[in-house]
Design an enzyme around this catalytic site. Structure first.
Site, mmCIF file in Angstrom:
data_model
loop_
_atom_site.group_PDB
_atom_site.id
_atom_site.type_symbol
_atom_site.label_atom_id
_atom_site.label_comp_id
_atom_site.label_asym_id
_atom_site.label_seq_id
_atom_site.Cartn_x
_atom_site.Cartn_y
_atom_site.Cartn_z
ATOM 1 N N ASP A 114 -1.468 -13.069 6.060
ATOM 2 C CA ASP A 114 -2.793 -12.438 5.989
ATOM 3 C C ASP A 114 -3.274 -12.151 7.405
ATOM 4 O O ASP A 114 -3.184 -13.038 8.277
ATOM 5 C CB ASP A 114 -3.743 -13.427 5.282
ATOM 6 C CG ASP A 114 -5.000 -12.755 4.770
ATOM 7 O OD1 ASP A 114 -5.615 -12.006 5.564
ATOM 8 O OD2 ASP A 114 -5.350 -12.975 3.609
ATOM 9 N N ALA A 173 -4.972 -3.219 5.910
ATOM 10 C CA ALA A 173 -6.368 -2.966 6.272
ATOM 11 C C ALA A 173 -7.219 -2.954 5.013
ATOM 12 O O ALA A 173 -6.694 -2.832 3.907
ATOM 13 C CB ALA A 173 -6.505 -1.601 6.960
ATOM 14 N N HIS A 230 -3.699 11.366 4.639
ATOM 15 C CA HIS A 230 -2.380 11.625 4.071
ATOM 16 C C HIS A 230 -2.319 10.913 2.735
ATOM 17 O O HIS A 230 -2.837 9.808 2.584
ATOM 18 C CB HIS A 230 -1.263 11.197 5.029
ATOM 19 C CG HIS A 230 -1.462 9.840 5.596
ATOM 20 N ND1 HIS A 230 -2.371 9.569 6.597
ATOM 21 C CD2 HIS A 230 -0.900 8.653 5.275
ATOM 22 C CE1 HIS A 230 -2.350 8.279 6.876
ATOM 23 N NE2 HIS A 230 -1.471 7.692 6.074
ATOM 24 N N GLU A 244 -10.704 8.727 11.143
ATOM 25 C CA GLU A 244 -12.099 8.292 10.929
ATOM 26 C C GLU A 244 -12.744 7.859 12.244
ATOM 27 O O GLU A 244 -13.963 7.772 12.339
ATOM 28 C CB GLU A 244 -12.155 7.159 9.911
ATOM 29 C CG GLU A 244 -12.013 7.611 8.464
ATOM 30 C CD GLU A 244 -13.187 8.455 7.971
ATOM 31 O OE1 GLU A 244 -14.329 7.998 8.092
ATOM 32 O OE2 GLU A 244 -12.959 9.572 7.491
ATOM 33 N N ARG A 299 -0.950 6.813 -3.856
ATOM 34 C CA ARG A 299 -2.301 6.606 -3.347
ATOM 35 C C ARG A 299 -3.117 5.784 -4.347
ATOM 36 O O ARG A 299 -2.981 5.965 -5.565
ATOM 37 C CB ARG A 299 -2.930 7.986 -3.167
ATOM 38 C CG ARG A 299 -4.260 8.031 -2.477
ATOM 39 C CD ARG A 299 -4.238 7.399 -1.151
ATOM 40 N NE ARG A 299 -5.007 8.126 -0.154
ATOM 41 C CZ ARG A 299 -5.507 7.539 0.927
ATOM 42 N NH1 ARG A 299 -5.334 6.255 1.135
ATOM 43 N NH2 ARG A 299 -6.153 8.256 1.831
ATOM 44 N N GLY A 321 0.829 -1.204 0.000
ATOM 45 C CA GLY A 321 0.000 0.000 0.000
ATOM 46 C C GLY A 321 0.869 1.262 0.000
ATOM 47 O O GLY A 321 2.097 1.194 0.045
ATOM 48 N N TYR A 368 -15.920 1.091 8.627
ATOM 49 C CA TYR A 368 -14.458 1.235 8.649
ATOM 50 C C TYR A 368 -14.011 1.874 9.978
ATOM 51 O O TYR A 368 -13.140 1.354 10.681
ATOM 52 C CB TYR A 368 -14.010 2.100 7.457
ATOM 53 C CG TYR A 368 -12.558 2.496 7.510
ATOM 54 C CD1 TYR A 368 -11.572 1.667 6.991
ATOM 55 C CD2 TYR A 368 -12.154 3.705 8.092
ATOM 56 C CE1 TYR A 368 -10.226 2.014 7.056
ATOM 57 C CE2 TYR A 368 -10.821 4.067 8.156
ATOM 58 C CZ TYR A 368 -9.864 3.219 7.635
ATOM 59 O OH TYR A 368 -8.536 3.572 7.707
ATOM 60 N N THR A 415 -6.783 5.835 12.946
ATOM 61 C CA THR A 415 -7.209 6.794 11.923
ATOM 62 C C THR A 415 -8.114 7.885 12.477
ATOM 63 O O THR A 415 -8.869 7.649 13.430
ATOM 64 C CB THR A 415 -7.980 6.047 10.812
ATOM 65 O OG1 THR A 415 -8.709 6.997 10.014
ATOM 66 C CG2 THR A 415 -8.986 5.062 11.360
HETATM 67 O O1 F7E Z 1 -12.653 10.496 0.747
HETATM 68 C C1 F7E Z 1 -15.346 12.608 -0.609
HETATM 69 C C2 F7E Z 1 -15.729 11.509 0.372
HETATM 70 O O2 F7E Z 1 -12.052 8.193 0.056
HETATM 71 C C3 F7E Z 1 -12.447 11.824 1.189
HETATM 72 C C4 F7E Z 1 -8.530 6.717 3.990
HETATM 73 O O3 F7E Z 1 -7.132 6.749 3.917
HETATM 74 O O4 F7E Z 1 -8.523 8.813 5.125
HETATM 75 C C5 F7E Z 1 -9.077 8.131 4.015
HETATM 76 O O5 F7E Z 1 -10.484 8.070 4.088
HETATM 77 C C6 F7E Z 1 -13.713 12.632 1.046
HETATM 78 C C7 F7E Z 1 -14.989 11.970 1.609
HETATM 79 O O6 F7E Z 1 -10.822 9.318 1.981
HETATM 80 C C8 F7E Z 1 -15.529 11.196 -3.952
HETATM 81 O O7 F7E Z 1 -17.152 11.438 0.520
HETATM 82 C C9 F7E Z 1 -16.239 12.964 -2.936
HETATM 83 O O8 F7E Z 1 -15.733 12.947 2.265
HETATM 84 O O9 F7E Z 1 -10.395 10.048 -0.293
HETATM 85 P P1 F7E Z 1 -11.451 9.461 0.536
HETATM 86 P P2 F7E Z 1 -11.466 9.133 3.431
HETATM 87 O O10 F7E Z 1 -12.805 8.500 3.363
HETATM 88 O O11 F7E Z 1 -11.372 10.441 4.129
HETATM 89 C C10 F7E Z 1 -8.812 8.228 6.404
HETATM 90 C C11 F7E Z 1 -8.089 9.024 7.453
HETATM 91 C C12 F7E Z 1 -8.557 6.765 6.442
HETATM 92 O O12 F7E Z 1 -8.208 6.218 7.478
HETATM 93 C C13 F7E Z 1 -8.930 5.975 5.245
HETATM 94 O O13 F7E Z 1 -8.308 4.705 5.234
HETATM 95 O O14 F7E Z 1 -13.956 12.807 -0.345
HETATM 96 N N1 F7E Z 1 -15.543 12.251 -2.018
HETATM 97 N N2 F7E Z 1 -16.262 12.348 -4.119
HETATM 98 C C14 F7E Z 1 -15.077 11.146 -2.626
HETATM 99 N N3 F7E Z 1 -14.303 10.154 -2.157
HETATM 100 C C15 F7E Z 1 -13.979 9.163 -3.028
HETATM 101 N N4 F7E Z 1 -13.186 8.169 -2.599
HETATM 102 N N5 F7E Z 1 -14.408 9.165 -4.338
HETATM 103 C C16 F7E Z 1 -15.194 10.163 -4.855
HETATM 104 O O15 F7E Z 1 -15.570 10.134 -6.033
#
Ligand code: F7E
Length: 349
Positions: A71, A95, A196, A144, A201, A24, A166, A142
């Site tokens: 695993d 993860a 980050h 999250e 990524r 990753g 998650y 995280t």
């Molecule tokens: O989403 C919005 C989405 O998937 C960020 C992971 O590393 O950081 C990461 O989780 C934001 C959210 O990251 C799209 O709704 C809009 O509000 O890039 P993301 P994440 O969910 O913040 C945390 C700290 C972790 O621990 C996780 O493992 O962006 N968003 N439109 C979108 N997100 C995605 N993926 N795709 C879209 O089209």
């Protein structure tokens, strides 16, 4: 059994790390960092039908790096990995890392992100008992876990309120790490890392989806990017800075938990501004379509962290800011997609 680094003298302490999730983004950056520091590094990877080494192909020939099949869903494979690598430090970065998918595969997410941590801690406990060696353990927690953000910015003492399967599973991983530290005196730390990113990524995460998308638009390979919610805010740092923070946590005299964050939050719209600016577009409204498929059942609206404790105790500070990181990511995607565009044009000839 683990080999020895040829240049190591009798007075030097052996430094050896086992990294789960090595293929990753974080795993590969951490492997690079530890190899630079003179570690022997073992990377745990899952068996997959297709190799998944786009971030780690450069490590295959490295004399101090070894892949091990294992695993987090298979307890015995973890003990075998410990016996083979004889690590002084274990970094648990494996993860199911995509929040969006955690509603589709909640049970698998809980099994790996929650119980997987327990399996690794149990494997380390057994390994320590069998060998009398001490192993330091890092758990990738995280932001999250803060989810709905009871306090903004969030720090180590902020109450948790996860908003996805998650986040809930990661919270179990965090608490079981703390519990094993308190129950068995293990050197076990959790890094509560805010978002980050880097050029390594996965393409499904919003930052990389955007930097890949804008460069495809520039090269005429695509005409728009489909996204979900543009109004959430994230505290985005550069992954190589954050893996250094992980390492620092395991170099302390006492195990503890630390938030790593920049302290600044930006919206997806602001990220789009920066990325499109890199290709000379200021008004991106015609190039971005909102698609309900990318909306989440429950959203984390704002994430912003306070890394004062890490700054004070670890002397850790992020070095690369958001604009600099976007520049790096767009430049790397432009290179990659230019090659792709050339290959496509050749195959059409
Ligand atoms: O989403 C919005 C989405 O998937 C960020 C992971 O590393 O950081 C990461 O989780 C934001 C959210 O990251 C799209 O709704 C809009 O509000 O890039 P993301 P994440 O969910 O913040 C945390 C700290 C972790 O621990 C996780 O493992 O962006 N968003 N439109 C979108 N997100 C995605 N993926 N795709 C879209 O089209």
């Amino acid at each position: 059994m683990a080999g020895t680094i040829s240049s190591m003298t009798n007075t030097q302490v052996r430094k050896c790390a086992l990294i789960t999730g090595v293929n990753g983004m974080d795993g590969s950056h951490l492997a690079d960092l530890l190899l630079e520091k003179g570690y022997e590094v073992y990377g745990l990877e899952r068996r997959t039908s297709k190799p998944n080494r786009s971030n780690t192909a450069h490590l295959e020939a490295h004399p101090n790096f070894t892949f091990i099949i294992g695993d987090l869903g298979d307890q015995n494979s973890l003990l075998r990995a410990l016996n083979q690598s004889e690590p002084t430090e274990v970094y648990n970065l494996a993860a199911q890392s995509f929040v969006g998918s955690s509603w589709m595969i909640p049970e698998q997410t809980g099994n790996i992100n929650g119980l997987g941590v327990l399996r690794m801690l149990e494997a380390i406990r057994e390994y320590q008992e069998n060998t009398s060696e001490n192993v330091k353990f890092y758990q990738a927690a995280t932001s999250e876990m803060f989810g709905k953000m009871v306090e903004n910015p969030a720090k180590e003492t902020t109450p948790f309120y996860p908003r996805s399967p998650y986040g809930v599973a990661k919270l179990y991983g965090y608490w079981i790490t703390k519990n094993y530290r308190e129950s068995y005196g293990m050197f076990a730390c959790s890094g509560i890392l805010f978002n980050h990113e880097s050029e390594r990524r996965g393409i499904e995460f919003v930052t990389r989806k955007i930097t890949d998308g804008v460069t495809k638009i520039k090269l005429g390979l695509e005409d728009h990017i489909s996204l979900g919610n543009l109004d959430s805010y994230r505290d985005w740092g550069y992954a190589p800075d954050y893996v250094e923070g992980m390492w620092l946590m395991l170099q302390q005299d006492e195990p503890d938990d630390f938030v790593l964050a920049t302290g600044d939050a930006y919206s997806i719209r602001e990220f789009l501004d920066l990325a499109f600016k890199e290709i000379g577009i200021t008004d991106w409204s015609d190039y971005v379509k909102q698609d309900p498929r990318f909306m989440r059942p429950a959203e984390v609206d704002v994430l912003r962290g306070d890394a004062t404790k890490a700054q004070k105790i670890l002397n850790w500070k992020p070095k690369v800011n958001l604009a600099e990181m976007v520049k790096i990511m767009v430049a790397e995607d432009l290179k990659r997609n230019t090659i792709l565009s050339y290959q496509l044009s050749r195959s059409e000839e």
